[in-house]
Every structure is written in structure tokens, then in C-alpha cells.
Design an enzyme around this catalytic site. Sequence first.
Site, mmCIF file in Angstrom:
data_model
loop_
_atom_site.group_PDB
_atom_site.id
_atom_site.type_symbol
_atom_site.label_atom_id
_atom_site.label_comp_id
_atom_site.label_asym_id
_atom_site.label_seq_id
_atom_site.Cartn_x
_atom_site.Cartn_y
_atom_site.Cartn_z
ATOM 1 N N GLY A 1 63.687 -1.572 82.411
ATOM 2 C CA GLY A 1 63.122 -0.701 83.723
ATOM 3 C C GLY A 1 62.475 0.592 83.146
ATOM 4 O O GLY A 1 62.621 0.944 81.900
ATOM 5 N N LYS B 1 69.123 2.529 82.793
ATOM 6 C CA LYS B 1 69.311 1.552 81.714
ATOM 7 C C LYS B 1 70.653 2.064 80.862
ATOM 8 O O LYS B 1 71.411 1.220 80.579
ATOM 9 C CB LYS B 1 68.115 1.467 80.929
ATOM 10 N N SER B 2 70.642 3.339 80.573
ATOM 11 C CA SER B 2 71.738 3.877 79.606
ATOM 12 C C SER B 2 73.016 3.663 80.523
ATOM 13 O O SER B 2 74.000 3.319 79.861
ATOM 14 C CB SER B 2 71.473 5.437 79.270
ATOM 15 N N GLU C 1 67.676 2.202 73.892
ATOM 16 C CA GLU C 1 66.169 2.663 73.403
ATOM 17 C C GLU C 1 65.575 1.560 72.524
ATOM 18 O O GLU C 1 64.868 1.886 71.616
ATOM 19 C CB GLU C 1 66.066 4.080 72.753
ATOM 20 N N HIS D 1 51.838 4.568 92.704
ATOM 21 C CA HIS D 1 51.518 6.120 92.337
ATOM 22 C C HIS D 1 51.598 6.420 90.832
ATOM 23 O O HIS D 1 51.560 7.365 90.520
ATOM 24 C CB HIS D 1 52.917 7.010 93.136
HETATM 25 P P1 ADP Z 1 67.399 5.294 81.791
HETATM 26 O O1 ADP Z 1 68.075 5.044 80.845
HETATM 27 O O2 ADP Z 1 66.963 4.165 82.471
HETATM 28 O O3 ADP Z 1 66.296 6.421 81.569
HETATM 29 P P2 ADP Z 1 69.698 6.834 82.953
HETATM 30 O O4 ADP Z 1 70.881 5.736 83.074
HETATM 31 O O5 ADP Z 1 69.767 7.791 81.744
HETATM 32 O O6 ADP Z 1 68.431 5.933 83.083
HETATM 33 O O7 ADP Z 1 69.663 7.636 84.299
HETATM 34 C C1 ADP Z 1 70.013 7.233 85.733
HETATM 35 C C2 ADP Z 1 70.253 8.438 86.426
HETATM 36 O O8 ADP Z 1 69.118 9.161 86.543
HETATM 37 C C3 ADP Z 1 70.410 8.098 87.757
HETATM 38 O O9 ADP Z 1 71.812 7.540 88.108
HETATM 39 C C4 ADP Z 1 70.204 9.423 88.686
HETATM 40 O O10 ADP Z 1 71.336 10.203 88.432
HETATM 41 C C5 ADP Z 1 69.147 9.949 87.624
HETATM 42 N N1 ADP Z 1 67.915 10.199 88.292
HETATM 43 C C6 ADP Z 1 67.036 11.151 87.882
HETATM 44 N N2 ADP Z 1 65.746 10.964 88.773
HETATM 45 C C7 ADP Z 1 65.766 9.788 89.173
HETATM 46 C C8 ADP Z 1 64.717 8.990 90.029
HETATM 47 N N3 ADP Z 1 63.597 9.422 90.207
HETATM 48 N N4 ADP Z 1 65.200 7.622 90.044
HETATM 49 C C9 ADP Z 1 66.481 7.187 90.026
HETATM 50 N N5 ADP Z 1 67.327 8.064 89.254
HETATM 51 C C10 ADP Z 1 67.072 9.287 89.087
#
Ligand code: ADP
Length: 201
Positions: A15, A21-22, A99, A196
Amino acid sequence: LRSPYHGGHLEVIVGPMFSGKSEELIRRVTRAVIARQRVVVFKPAIDDRYHATHVASHSGRIVEALAVRSTEDVRAYLRGERPLLSEAAASPDVVGFDEAQFFDADLVPLALELASSGARVVLAGLDLDFRGEPFGLMPDLLARAESVEKLTAVCVVCGAPATRTQRLIGGQPARYDDPVVLVGAHESYEARCRVHHEVRR
Ligand code: ADP
């Protein structure tokens, strides 16, 4: 928490940035630890040192991980040539990678070897780069995985499900040809939907 698969398998979580994801990797790994399975998690090192670190989600949850510079580093850990965080991680039941898109191409054969030797391999990473194009070895992993979960974030512009990562440089959408590493530039990333998501040509 018995695997539905006979022996090992690959699970891929993808995603855009902020899609959780984390968080999802941490959730799966935490459950495996609760089930007293042997777990080890790897992530790419941002510097030149091998060290213990953690996977942190944007919402602040963490799990222990080992920072590595290459897939060969992962192999060295698994061969027992470097100390793991815990002895339990030797001959692991579950091997996590966060990652995954930043690993070199040797991650694919390693993941397959681990699965063939009976491990559950959980890989989280970006499916698309900031241009909206397939990211490195991720398509290969996605095609070979037994299980794929595509997560969405929330588009910061309209609130729809976000499937893309918007790269901004000095507040402007990045150009298609902008280098991935820009020294001294103020960069940021946002979750956006297909409508967007902007890439300047
Ligand atoms: P990834 O590993 O996919 O970058 P993380 O697991 O680190 O995602 O973080 C997900 C969290 O980020 C969500 O649970 C929420 O608290 C926060 N968040 C911040 N901005 C957004 C956004 N635009 N959409 C969804 N979650 C967001």
C-alpha cells in the site's frame, strides 16, 4: 496460530505510505510472539552500522528489528555469523521484512528459500514508487506470495481511499525525473487517491 499452509509461505503487505503496513506487520509479528514462535524482523539500515533497532508505525507502535545493509547481511544473521536480538530468532518460524522495496533483488530468492525451509515470511513494503510505478522487486514478491494484502490510506485532499504516495519537494509535486535522494531539499510525502496524485513531467 497454525499456518493454513503446509510448511512455509510468503505473505506480502503493500500500500502507499500511511496505509498501515508497519502496523499490520507489527500486529502479525506480535501475535506470533504471543504464540511462542521464534520471530526475527529485518529492515534496511539508513546508515552503515549493523544494529538492533525497531519497526515503528506512524501511530507509534514498535517491535524489535535488525537493521541490515543488504540481503547478504540477512543471510549472515541467519547463518549465525552475527548475534541476533534473541537466541529464539535462530532458525525462526517467522521472518519479517519491513520496507521490503528497499532491499536488493536477492531478497526474492532468499524469501523463497526461507519459505521452502518451512518459515512463514511476512514482507511489508510500498507497491508503487512516488511516480505511481511498480517499486523494484515488489511485483516479483507479489506474484510469488501465497497471500497479498493491499492496504489503503486516506487521501489528504478528498478523504477517499489513498493508493498512491504523493512526493512533494518544497511543497510542489515532485517531477517524474527528480532524483530519489535530493540533498538539502525540503521533501515530504502524503497519501493520495488516484485522482489527486500528481507527478510533474
Ligand atoms: P505505513 O507503514 O503504511 O507507512 P504505518 O503503519 O506506519 O503506515 O502508519 C499508519 C498510521 O498512520 C495510521 O494508523 C494513522 O494513525 C496514521 N496516518 C497519518 N496520516 C494518514 C493518512 N493520510 N491515512 C491513513 N492513516 C494516516
